[in-house]
Design a protein around this motif. Structure first.
Motif, PDB file in Angstrom:
ATOM      1  N   ILE A   1       0.851  -1.151   0.039  1.00 54.57           N
ATOM      2  CA  ILE A   1      -0.009  -0.145  -0.305  1.00 54.57           C
ATOM      3  C   ILE A   1       1.021   1.203  -0.024  1.00 54.57           C
ATOM      4  O   ILE A   1       0.491   2.156  -0.641  1.00 54.57           O
ATOM      5  CB  ILE A   1      -0.830  -0.098   1.316  1.00 54.57           C
ATOM      6  CG1 ILE A   1      -1.953  -1.258   0.962  1.00 54.57           C
ATOM      7  CG2 ILE A   1      -1.650   1.375   1.301  1.00 54.57           C
ATOM      8  CD1 ILE A   1      -2.874  -1.505   2.327  1.00 54.57           C
ATOM      9  N   HIS A   2       1.716   1.210   0.693  1.00 54.46           N
ATOM     10  CA  HIS A   2       2.929   2.431   1.004  1.00 54.46           C
ATOM     11  C   HIS A   2       3.603   2.675  -0.635  1.00 54.46           C
ATOM     12  O   HIS A   2       3.508   3.955  -1.018  1.00 54.46           O
ATOM     13  CB  HIS A   2       3.906   1.820   1.960  1.00 54.46           C
ATOM     14  CG  HIS A   2       4.587   3.267   2.550  1.00 54.46           C
ATOM     15  ND1 HIS A   2       5.509   3.026   3.505  1.00 54.46           N
ATOM     16  CD2 HIS A   2       4.536   4.623   2.329  1.00 54.46           C
ATOM     17  CE1 HIS A   2       6.045   4.336   3.748  1.00 54.46           C
ATOM     18  NE2 HIS A   2       5.545   5.143   3.197  1.00 54.46           N
ATOM     19  N   HIS A   3       3.978   1.632  -1.162  1.00 55.49           N
ATOM     20  CA  HIS A   3       4.784   1.997  -2.370  1.00 55.49           C
ATOM     21  C   HIS A   3       3.576   2.083  -3.442  1.00 55.49           C
ATOM     22  O   HIS A   3       3.612   3.130  -4.371  1.00 55.49           O
ATOM     23  CB  HIS A   3       5.496   0.636  -2.685  1.00 55.49           C
ATOM     24  CG  HIS A   3       6.212   0.734  -3.937  1.00 55.49           C
ATOM     25  ND1 HIS A   3       5.904   0.567  -5.127  1.00 55.49           N
ATOM     26  CD2 HIS A   3       7.453   1.386  -4.320  1.00 55.49           C
ATOM     27  CE1 HIS A   3       6.478   0.329  -6.229  1.00 55.49           C
ATOM     28  NE2 HIS A   3       7.459   1.208  -5.784  1.00 55.49           N
TER      29      HIS A   3
ATOM     30  N   ASN B   1      11.623  11.700  -1.056  1.00 53.29           N
ATOM     31  CA  ASN B   1      11.692  10.984   0.277  1.00 53.29           C
ATOM     32  C   ASN B   1      11.441   9.377   0.010  1.00 53.29           C
ATOM     33  O   ASN B   1      12.092   8.655   0.849  1.00 53.29           O
ATOM     34  CB  ASN B   1      10.748  11.661   1.238  1.00 53.29           C
ATOM     35  CG  ASN B   1      11.061  13.032   1.620  1.00 53.29           C
ATOM     36  OD1 ASN B   1      12.203  13.641   1.004  1.00 53.29           O
ATOM     37  ND2 ASN B   1      10.082  13.740   2.408  1.00 53.29           N
ATOM     38  N   HIS B   2      10.355   9.141  -0.566  1.00 46.65           N
ATOM     39  CA  HIS B   2      10.102   7.555  -0.527  1.00 46.65           C
ATOM     40  C   HIS B   2      11.214   6.990  -1.701  1.00 46.65           C
ATOM     41  O   HIS B   2      11.411   5.784  -1.377  1.00 46.65           O
ATOM     42  CB  HIS B   2       8.682   7.290  -1.021  1.00 46.65           C
ATOM     43  CG  HIS B   2       7.789   7.719   0.100  1.00 46.65           C
ATOM     44  ND1 HIS B   2       7.413   9.147   0.272  1.00 46.65           N
ATOM     45  CD2 HIS B   2       7.178   7.062   1.077  1.00 46.65           C
ATOM     46  CE1 HIS B   2       6.511   8.985   1.384  1.00 46.65           C
ATOM     47  NE2 HIS B   2       6.269   7.773   1.877  1.00 46.65           N
ATOM     48  N   SER B   3      11.482   7.682  -2.849  1.00 46.30           N
ATOM     49  CA  SER B   3      12.528   6.985  -3.490  1.00 46.30           C
ATOM     50  C   SER B   3      13.793   6.638  -2.645  1.00 46.30           C
ATOM     51  O   SER B   3      14.393   5.767  -2.998  1.00 46.30           O
ATOM     52  CB  SER B   3      12.908   7.773  -4.553  1.00 46.30           C
ATOM     53  OG  SER B   3      11.677   8.296  -5.647  1.00 46.30           O
TER      54      SER B   3
ATOM     55  N   VAL C   1      14.042   8.146   7.865  1.00 48.35           N
ATOM     56  CA  VAL C   1      12.716   7.213   8.818  1.00 48.35           C
ATOM     57  C   VAL C   1      11.529   7.901   8.592  1.00 48.35           C
ATOM     58  O   VAL C   1      10.937   9.015   9.133  1.00 48.35           O
ATOM     59  CB  VAL C   1      13.233   6.984   9.960  1.00 48.35           C
ATOM     60  CG1 VAL C   1      12.142   6.049  10.722  1.00 48.35           C
ATOM     61  CG2 VAL C   1      14.609   6.674  10.256  1.00 48.35           C
ATOM     62  N   ASP C   2      10.595   7.380   7.642  1.00 50.12           N
ATOM     63  CA  ASP C   2       9.136   7.691   7.541  1.00 50.12           C
ATOM     64  C   ASP C   2       8.435   7.299   8.831  1.00 50.12           C
ATOM     65  O   ASP C   2       8.299   6.095   9.181  1.00 50.12           O
ATOM     66  CB  ASP C   2       8.477   6.911   6.174  1.00 50.12           C
ATOM     67  CG  ASP C   2       7.104   7.561   5.871  1.00 50.12           C
ATOM     68  OD1 ASP C   2       6.586   8.055   6.699  1.00 50.12           O
ATOM     69  OD2 ASP C   2       6.985   6.952   4.909  1.00 50.12           O
ATOM     70  N   VAL C   3       7.876   8.421   9.616  1.00 48.96           N
ATOM     71  CA  VAL C   3       6.986   8.208  10.746  1.00 48.96           C
ATOM     72  C   VAL C   3       5.658   8.493  10.587  1.00 48.96           C
ATOM     73  O   VAL C   3       4.940   8.622  11.466  1.00 48.96           O
ATOM     74  CB  VAL C   3       7.444   8.845  11.925  1.00 48.96           C
ATOM     75  CG1 VAL C   3       8.930   8.026  12.383  1.00 48.96           C
ATOM     76  CG2 VAL C   3       7.902  10.059  11.999  1.00 48.96           C
TER      77      VAL C   3
ATOM     78  N   GLU D   1       1.718   7.452   9.896  1.00 51.55           N
ATOM     79  CA  GLU D   1       1.155   6.398  10.217  1.00 51.55           C
ATOM     80  C   GLU D   1       1.150   5.305   9.252  1.00 51.55           C
ATOM     81  O   GLU D   1       1.075   4.087   9.275  1.00 51.55           O
ATOM     82  CB  GLU D   1      -0.295   6.610  10.993  1.00 51.55           C
ATOM     83  CG  GLU D   1      -0.117   7.226  12.299  1.00 51.55           C
ATOM     84  CD  GLU D   1      -1.226   7.501  13.236  1.00 51.55           C
ATOM     85  OE1 GLU D   1      -2.316   7.267  12.370  1.00 51.55           O
ATOM     86  OE2 GLU D   1      -1.364   7.463  14.207  1.00 51.55           O
ATOM     87  N   HIS D   2       0.901   5.717   7.893  1.00 50.30           N
ATOM     88  CA  HIS D   2       0.824   4.840   6.904  1.00 50.30           C
ATOM     89  C   HIS D   2       1.918   3.868   6.651  1.00 50.30           C
ATOM     90  O   HIS D   2       2.099   2.871   6.216  1.00 50.30           O
ATOM     91  CB  HIS D   2       0.616   5.552   5.537  1.00 50.30           C
ATOM     92  CG  HIS D   2       1.632   6.557   4.776  1.00 50.30           C
ATOM     93  ND1 HIS D   2       1.480   7.703   4.256  1.00 50.30           N
ATOM     94  CD2 HIS D   2       2.938   6.086   4.807  1.00 50.30           C
ATOM     95  CE1 HIS D   2       2.423   8.109   3.832  1.00 50.30           C
ATOM     96  NE2 HIS D   2       3.498   7.151   4.262  1.00 50.30           N
ATOM     97  N   ALA D   3       3.100   4.373   7.396  1.00 47.84           N
ATOM     98  CA  ALA D   3       4.109   3.356   7.209  1.00 47.84           C
ATOM     99  C   ALA D   3       4.359   2.199   8.137  1.00 47.84           C
ATOM    100  O   ALA D   3       4.950   1.355   8.033  1.00 47.84           O
ATOM    101  CB  ALA D   3       5.405   4.268   7.390  1.00 47.84           C
TER     102      ALA D   3
END
Ligand code: MN3
Length: 226
Positions: A46-48, A101-103, A185-187, A189-191
């Motif tokens: 879901i995140h990606h 950031n996600h990349s 570090v992704d904080v 909540e979806h992570a």
């Protein structure tokens, strides 16, 4: 992903060099379930596939209004937000930030390998700046715990031998003030919410078990060298 691919990615994150016509979601370099049991497959999917996809779609939509920006890279736009047109500045900040950031985030993670540890100059920087790997990880988790609401903890090279830990709200990052982060570090909540609900500390304990130290160590060499 081969070690050679990792080294190339360490040097230059492709997302940063993308120009507005070319923004795409990078392929995840491992299977959705590779980080189990620390980060679950459904969260990764879901995140990606949905969250990262939404940042890319919204960024492309915003940029399509200003074809004049087509020659500028995303790195350039993020560094220079005050000069991005008013009507898309927030969209570029949030969705362009979300995309880069996600990349980086996907690359910082890898299937857990027993005994994986920072190497080379990164190992020394952690030793000199924090005294030990355990203290470094503890400070990183504490910084990530301190983010109120959605945001990131960032580790940023400081000079060519140091390291700083800092935090940023939403999708903001060190890139926005012209510095290159080592890892984030992704904080949001979806992570972590599907597996950990409100237990952010437990997510962070898991996160530190799936850091790709080969990639991060190589990235430190590249960034610190300048
Ligand atoms: Mn996220």
């Amino acid at each position: 992903m081969t070690r050679r691919d990792l080294i190339q990615l360490a040097a230059a994150l492709p997302a940063l060099a993308q120009t507005p016509q070319a923004v795409t979601v990078p392929k995840l370099p491992y299977a959705f379930d590779a980080l189990e049991p620390y980060i679950d497959a459904q969260t990764m999917e879901i995140h990606h596939d949905r969250h990262h996809r939404a940042y890319v779609d919204n960024l492309n939509k915003a940029l399509s209004v200003h074809p004049d920006l087509a020659k500028r890279t995303l790195e350039d736009l993020l560094k220079d937000l005050p000069n991005v047109p008013d009507d898309i500045r927030t969209a570029v900040r949030n969705n362009g930030g979300g995309h880069v950031n996600h990349s980086l985030f996907w690359l910082v993670l890898a299937k857990p390998v027993a005994g994986a540890r920072p190497a080379g100059r990164l190992k020394n920087a952690i030793q000199n700046g924090f005294g030990s790997q355990a203290v470094f990880e503890e400070k990183l988790r504490a910084a990530a715990m301190s983010v109120f609401g959605s945001g990131w903890a960032w580790v940023v090279p400081d000079g060519n031998t140091g390291l700083k830990i800092e935090t940023a709200p939403n999708q903001d990052s060190p890139w926005m003030n012209g510095r290159t982060p080592l890892l984030g570090v992704d904080v949001w909540e979806h992570a972590y919410y599907l597996k950990y609900q409100n237990r952010r500390a437990d997510y962070l304990a898991g996160f530190t078990k799936v850091i790709n130290w080969d990639f991060v160590s190589q990235r430190y060499e590249e960034i610190a060298r300048g």
